[in-house]
Design an enzyme around this catalytic site. Structure first.
Site, mmCIF file in Angstrom:
data_model
loop_
_atom_site.group_PDB
_atom_site.id
_atom_site.type_symbol
_atom_site.label_atom_id
_atom_site.label_comp_id
_atom_site.label_asym_id
_atom_site.label_seq_id
_atom_site.Cartn_x
_atom_site.Cartn_y
_atom_site.Cartn_z
ATOM 1 N NE ARG A 199 37.057 31.866 30.597
ATOM 2 C CZ ARG A 199 36.742 31.842 31.828
ATOM 3 N NH1 ARG A 199 37.806 31.894 32.772
ATOM 4 N NH2 ARG A 199 35.637 31.886 32.273
ATOM 5 C CE LYS A 253 28.123 25.324 49.345
ATOM 6 N NZ LYS A 253 29.184 26.324 50.069
ATOM 7 N N GLY A 270 30.033 31.954 35.953
ATOM 8 C CA GLY A 270 29.210 32.968 36.656
ATOM 9 C C GLY A 270 28.473 33.886 35.984
HETATM 10 C C1 3PG Z 1 35.860 33.033 35.763
HETATM 11 O O1 3PG Z 1 36.842 32.291 35.455
HETATM 12 O O2 3PG Z 1 34.674 32.827 35.823
HETATM 13 C C2 3PG Z 1 36.222 34.769 35.242
HETATM 14 O O3 3PG Z 1 37.268 34.787 34.679
HETATM 15 C C3 3PG Z 1 35.968 35.307 36.389
HETATM 16 O O4 3PG Z 1 36.919 35.120 37.454
HETATM 17 P P1 3PG Z 1 36.363 35.293 38.846
HETATM 18 O O5 3PG Z 1 35.280 34.178 39.060
HETATM 19 O O6 3PG Z 1 37.575 35.012 39.672
HETATM 20 O O7 3PG Z 1 35.975 36.723 38.923
HETATM 21 MG MG MG Z 2 34.282 32.057 38.437
#
Ligand code: 3PG
Ligand code: MG
Length: 384
Positions: free
Chosen positions: A38, A183, A361
């Protein structure tokens, strides 16, 4: 989805100061960065900005989840020195690049408070968002700056959107999605969205037991979300091609498993029924072969979520088989961040995949909704 503004649309970068939102939320252990992907990917964006004559680039990111207050565990110092090293290795002028404070030390970040966005923007001429992994969060630094500064998506963001958009609109067929993870409830939205897009949905990981229960199988002590069994039954009966395991790797009652525990208990291969008290922790070898064949025959493959508890070597085979089939596939392969990306890195196969998303996510939400708050903000933001 209409396209996001790109770097090339920013005019007048010579001498300009650029606020750059990145997702430097890297995995760390004992103060060391364990995977710096990243941080490496946005170097292309930073390099381009410096090349265009930007006098300063302020990179801002969150790290971890410090809950709105200063927390030494999430100090940015190791990231600052690592970025300097990466920039120097690339022959880029590190002196023009700084890394701001952890955004989540300030409670206004997660609250989406525009006063923080305005403070961040002060003294800058442009905003570039290259933090795809955070684009699903309507946080101050994600959705705020485009209101105050001419803005664009960076290279990482643009590539992510391009690839994921391609999956949703006109993928080469057959298009197979392989989903795992624990899940069902967290993935229902994405499952429903994918069923309209894919030719085949392959389900493994902890969530396969809720599907197996819906199919009338006994699941023993495996992870099951009882309240989702009805939904899974409806999905299985929907006429879509959904493949669930036909054999499983299980652990005897009371056996210990997982990362960092002393492994115990007996491991066996069974069919699609788990004996009483036993726990299913991986897909079986027959299923691993079937899933691999589905991947091999596809022209587009999306994989998200491990097939079993891969941190425990006894339950790694299913995830490894899927990772190897992805690596060897001739179709276009996309891996949606998080645990599957970590598994690929661990197996040394990440380079064999066409696109490994930097956002777990975010990639799922993009597939589900076809858009993200961070992208919407860029599209509606200021132009120059
Ligand atoms: C991740 O690692 O999925 C992103 O950097 C977002 O982080 P978060 O899930 O803590 O919002
Ligand atoms: Mg995350």
């Amino acid at each position: 989805m209409s396209a996001v503004p790109l770097l090339e649309e920013l005019k007048g970068l010579e001498g300009a100061r650029v606020l750059l939102r990145v997702d430097f939320n890297v995995p760390m252990s004992g103060g060391e960065i364990t995977d710096d992907l990243r941080m490496r990917l946005p170097l292309s964006t930073i390099g381009w900005l410096l090349d265009q004559g930007a006098s300063a680039v302020t990179a801002v990111s969150h790290l971890g989840r410090p809950k709105g207050r200063r927390d030494p565990r999430y100090d940015m110092a190791p990231l600052r020195s690592h970025l300097r090293r990466l920039l120097e290795e690339e022959g880029l002028e590190a002196g023009r690049v700084t890394v701001g404070e952890n955004l989540r030390f300030d409670p206004r970040e997660e609250a989406g408070d525009l006063s923080l966005a305005e403070e961040l923007c002060a003294g800058h001429d442009f905003f570039v968002n290259d933090a795809f992994g955070a684009a699903h969060r309507a946080h101050a630094s994600v959705v705020g700056p485009p209101r105050f500064l001419p803005c664009a998506a960076g290279r990482v963001m643009a590539r992510e959107v391009d690839v994921l958009d391609g999956l949703l609109h006109g993928p080469a067929r057959p298009f197979v999605a392989v989903l795992g993870g624990s899940k069902v409830s967290e993935k229902l939205g994405v499952i429903e969205a994918l069923l309209d897009k894919v030719d085949t949905l392959v389900v493994g990981g902890g969530m396969c037991f809720t599907f197996l229960a819906a199919g009338g199988h006994s699941v023993g002590g495996s992870l099951v979300e009882a309240e989702q069994v009805g939904t899974c039954r409806r999905l299985l009966e929907s006429g879509h091609d959904i493949r669930i395991p036909t054999d499983l790797t299980v652990l005897s009652p009371g056996g210990a498993f997982g990362a960092g525990v002393e492994p115990s208990g007996e491991v066996r291969q069974v069919g699609e029924d788990v004996p009483d008290g036993w726990t299913g922790l991986d897909i079986g070898p027959g299923t691993a072969g079937e899933f691999s064949d589905a991947i091999t025959e596809a022209r587009t493959i999306l994989w998200n979520g491990p097939m079993g508890v891969f941190e425990d070597p006894r339950f790694r085979a299913g995830t490894r088989a899927v990772a190897e089939a992805m690596a060897a596939a001739s179709g276009f392969t996309v891996v949606g961040g998080g645990d599957s990306a970590a598994a690929l890195a661990e197996f040394g196969l990440a380079d064999e995949i066409d696109h490994v998303s930097t956002g777990g996510g975010a990639s799922l939400e993009f597939i589900e909704r076809g858009d993200l708050p961070g992208l919407e903000a860029l599209r509606e933001g200021r132009r120059r």
